[in-house]
Design a protein around this motif. Structure first.
Motif, PDB file in Angstrom:
ATOM      1  N   UNK A 140       0.830  -1.327   0.139  1.00 35.48           N
ATOM      2  CA  UNK A 140      -0.119  -0.089   0.077  1.00 35.48           C
ATOM      3  C   UNK A 140       0.876   1.212   0.037  1.00 35.48           C
ATOM      4  N   UNK A 141       2.195   1.235   0.375  1.00 37.37           N
ATOM      5  CA  UNK A 141       3.046   2.354   0.408  1.00 37.37           C
ATOM      6  C   UNK A 141       3.455   2.730  -0.786  1.00 37.37           C
ATOM      7  N   UNK A 142       3.423   1.750  -1.911  1.00 36.22           N
ATOM      8  CA  UNK A 142       4.402   1.922  -3.366  1.00 36.22           C
ATOM      9  C   UNK A 142       3.184   1.539  -4.348  1.00 36.22           C
ATOM     10  N   UNK A 143       3.159   2.685  -5.473  1.00 35.16           N
ATOM     11  CA  UNK A 143       2.514   2.278  -6.506  1.00 35.16           C
ATOM     12  C   UNK A 143       2.557   1.088  -7.053  1.00 35.16           C
ATOM     13  N   UNK A 144       1.371   0.454  -7.623  1.00 30.11           N
ATOM     14  CA  UNK A 144       1.327  -0.817  -8.234  1.00 30.11           C
ATOM     15  C   UNK A 144       2.298  -0.879  -9.525  1.00 30.11           C
ATOM     16  N   UNK A 145       2.382   0.399 -10.244  1.00 31.61           N
ATOM     17  CA  UNK A 145       3.153   0.618 -11.297  1.00 31.61           C
ATOM     18  C   UNK A 145       4.655   0.707 -11.066  1.00 31.61           C
ATOM     19  N   UNK A 170      -9.444  -6.326  -8.418  1.00 34.09           N
ATOM     20  CA  UNK A 170      -9.421  -6.173  -9.904  1.00 34.09           C
ATOM     21  C   UNK A 170      -8.970  -4.814 -10.238  1.00 34.09           C
ATOM     22  N   UNK A 171      -9.029  -3.708  -9.458  1.00 35.90           N
ATOM     23  CA  UNK A 171      -8.711  -2.377  -9.447  1.00 35.90           C
ATOM     24  C   UNK A 171      -7.138  -2.501  -9.872  1.00 35.90           C
ATOM     25  N   UNK A 172      -6.594  -3.554  -8.764  1.00 39.32           N
ATOM     26  CA  UNK A 172      -5.081  -3.383  -8.727  1.00 39.32           C
ATOM     27  C   UNK A 172      -4.261  -4.129  -9.962  1.00 39.32           C
ATOM     28  N   UNK A 173      -5.180  -5.059 -10.355  1.00 42.70           N
ATOM     29  CA  UNK A 173      -4.813  -5.928 -11.741  1.00 42.70           C
ATOM     30  C   UNK A 173      -4.979  -5.148 -12.991  1.00 42.70           C
ATOM     31  N   UNK A 176      -1.866  -3.071 -12.850  1.00 44.08           N
ATOM     32  CA  UNK A 176      -0.627  -3.921 -13.247  1.00 44.08           C
ATOM     33  C   UNK A 176      -0.560  -4.116 -14.660  1.00 44.08           C
ATOM     34  N   UNK A 177      -1.698  -4.474 -14.982  1.00 43.67           N
ATOM     35  CA  UNK A 177      -1.670  -4.924 -16.643  1.00 43.67           C
ATOM     36  C   UNK A 177      -1.346  -3.667 -17.426  1.00 43.67           C
ATOM     37  N   UNK A 178      -1.610  -2.405 -17.077  1.00 42.43           N
ATOM     38  CA  UNK A 178      -1.276  -1.303 -17.761  1.00 42.43           C
ATOM     39  C   UNK A 178       0.044  -1.021 -18.057  1.00 42.43           C
ATOM     40  N   UNK A 179       0.906  -1.699 -17.169  1.00 45.04           N
ATOM     41  CA  UNK A 179       2.406  -1.543 -17.332  1.00 45.04           C
ATOM     42  C   UNK A 179       3.109  -2.915 -17.980  1.00 45.04           C
ATOM     43  N   UNK A 180       2.453  -3.819 -17.503  1.00 48.07           N
ATOM     44  CA  UNK A 180       2.963  -5.203 -18.277  1.00 48.07           C
ATOM     45  C   UNK A 180       1.917  -6.361 -18.106  1.00 48.07           C
ATOM     46  N   UNK A 181       1.863  -7.290 -19.424  1.00 49.45           N
ATOM     47  CA  UNK A 181       0.918  -8.071 -19.138  1.00 49.45           C
ATOM     48  C   UNK A 181       0.986  -8.980 -17.938  1.00 49.45           C
TER      49      UNK A 181
END
Length: 326
Positions: A140-145, A170-173, A176-181
């Protein structure tokens, strides 16, 4: 049963893996000692022979020792398996520098931690690449991206082949998928943990990702082995709400129903529980853990069990368990 179980293509363009894999966590972490346990290397070797080729570990299991034993067990058999490990949880230590098993690991998804974790896993596993590397938990302290971006760099460097995540919303998925599959999502799924059927699993289908089900036997509860709340102090189930005596007694109704269906197939409760998980989708692979070859073979046989539509509907209608997961 035939020697090798059937396979599934876990994610789009991914390798074929056994329909049931093996979680190695309990071999060194969380469940205390087992006087009847077989040699871990022998268990892993037998799993590979049976075609249970998705081998799952993590740097935090032990910590660190689990990856070492998996690496040793796979010497000479590396190319027969899809090797999965995880990073992004940091073990807690005592003031004298020893792992503190009484304190849960904490998320650490910083790029610096993940870079060290990947290199450490490669070293302990004694391999030149990892087939599937998970971010063990979102931090929670680090952006998923930022976390996924670090794993994407490891893909580019050839250190890992595919990226997975564990226990993501699902929101975090989507982030994540916006950065890499994202090739695989790992989350808990069993007859007493079903919330992902309406959320995460549809996301995986839409995105060509696999779903790896951890604790598909409800941390052993769905086997029918636990009818009293009696766990050793070093077994983390002793602190889990569903395993407290009042909740456990209420949850036995779930086990009783599973055992009744098992009797119709001359199967075990564990096999029915695993067959139900397998029936949730062709991209679903459960990874039950065990320290005994006899249980491993029992789990593998579940891959051939086909439940009827009526039996699946009966299992779907089981009540929710008493008690939260943690």
């Amino acid at each position: 049963m035939s020697e090798r179980i059937e396979t599934r293509q876990l994610w789009a363009d991914g390798p074929a893996v056994g329909a049931i894999g093996l979680s190695c966590m309990g071999m060194t972490w969380a469940y205390g000692t087992d006087p009847g346990a077989d040699d871990p290397g022998a268990v892993i070797g037998r799993a590979v022979t049976l075609g249970m080729t998705l081998i799952d570990t993590s740097d935090v299991y032990g910590p660190f020792t689990n990856e070492e034993l998996v690496g040793k067990a796979l010497v000479g058999r590396r190319n027969e398996v899809t090797l999965a490990t995880k990073g992004g949880l940091a073990a807690q230590f005592t003031p004298d520098g020893n792992p503190d098993a009484s304190r849960m690991p904490r998320p650490n998804g910083t790029p610096e931690h993940l870079e060290r974790a990947i290199d450490g896993s490669l070293r302990r596993l004694a391999v030149d690449h990892i087939d599937l590397y998970y971010l063990h938990r979102p931090d929670p302290q680090v952006p998923v991206a930022d976390s996924i971006g670090t794993l994407a760099e490891a893909v580019q460097a050839g250190k890992i082949r595919a990226i997975g995540v564990s226990e993501f919303s699902v929101e975090q998925l989507d982030e994540a998928a916006a950065v890499h599959p994202i090739s695989v999502v790992q989350s808990e799924l069993s007859l007493w943990t079903r919330e992902h059927l309406e959320t995460t699993l549809p996301w995986c289908v839409r995105n060509g990702a696999g779903f790896v089900a951890f604790s598909p036997l409800g941390r052993g509860f769905l086997t029918g082995a636990f009818r009293e709340a009696a766990f050793a102090a070093d077994d983390f189930r002793a602190s889990l709400p569903r395993f407290q005596q009042e909740n456990l007694q209420a949850n036995l109704a779930i086990v009783d129903a599973v055992e009744a269906i098992a009797a119709r197939y001359d199967a075990t409760a564990a096999q029915v529980a695993l067959a139900w998980v397998l029936a949730q989708g062709e991209n679903v692979v459960p990874i039950p853990g065990t320290r005994r070859i006899s249980r491993l073979e029992e789990n593998a046989a579940a891959a051939a069990l086909r439940l009827s539509a009526d039996d699946l509907a009966e299992l779907d209608a089981l009540p929710a368990p008493a008690g939260t997961r943690y």
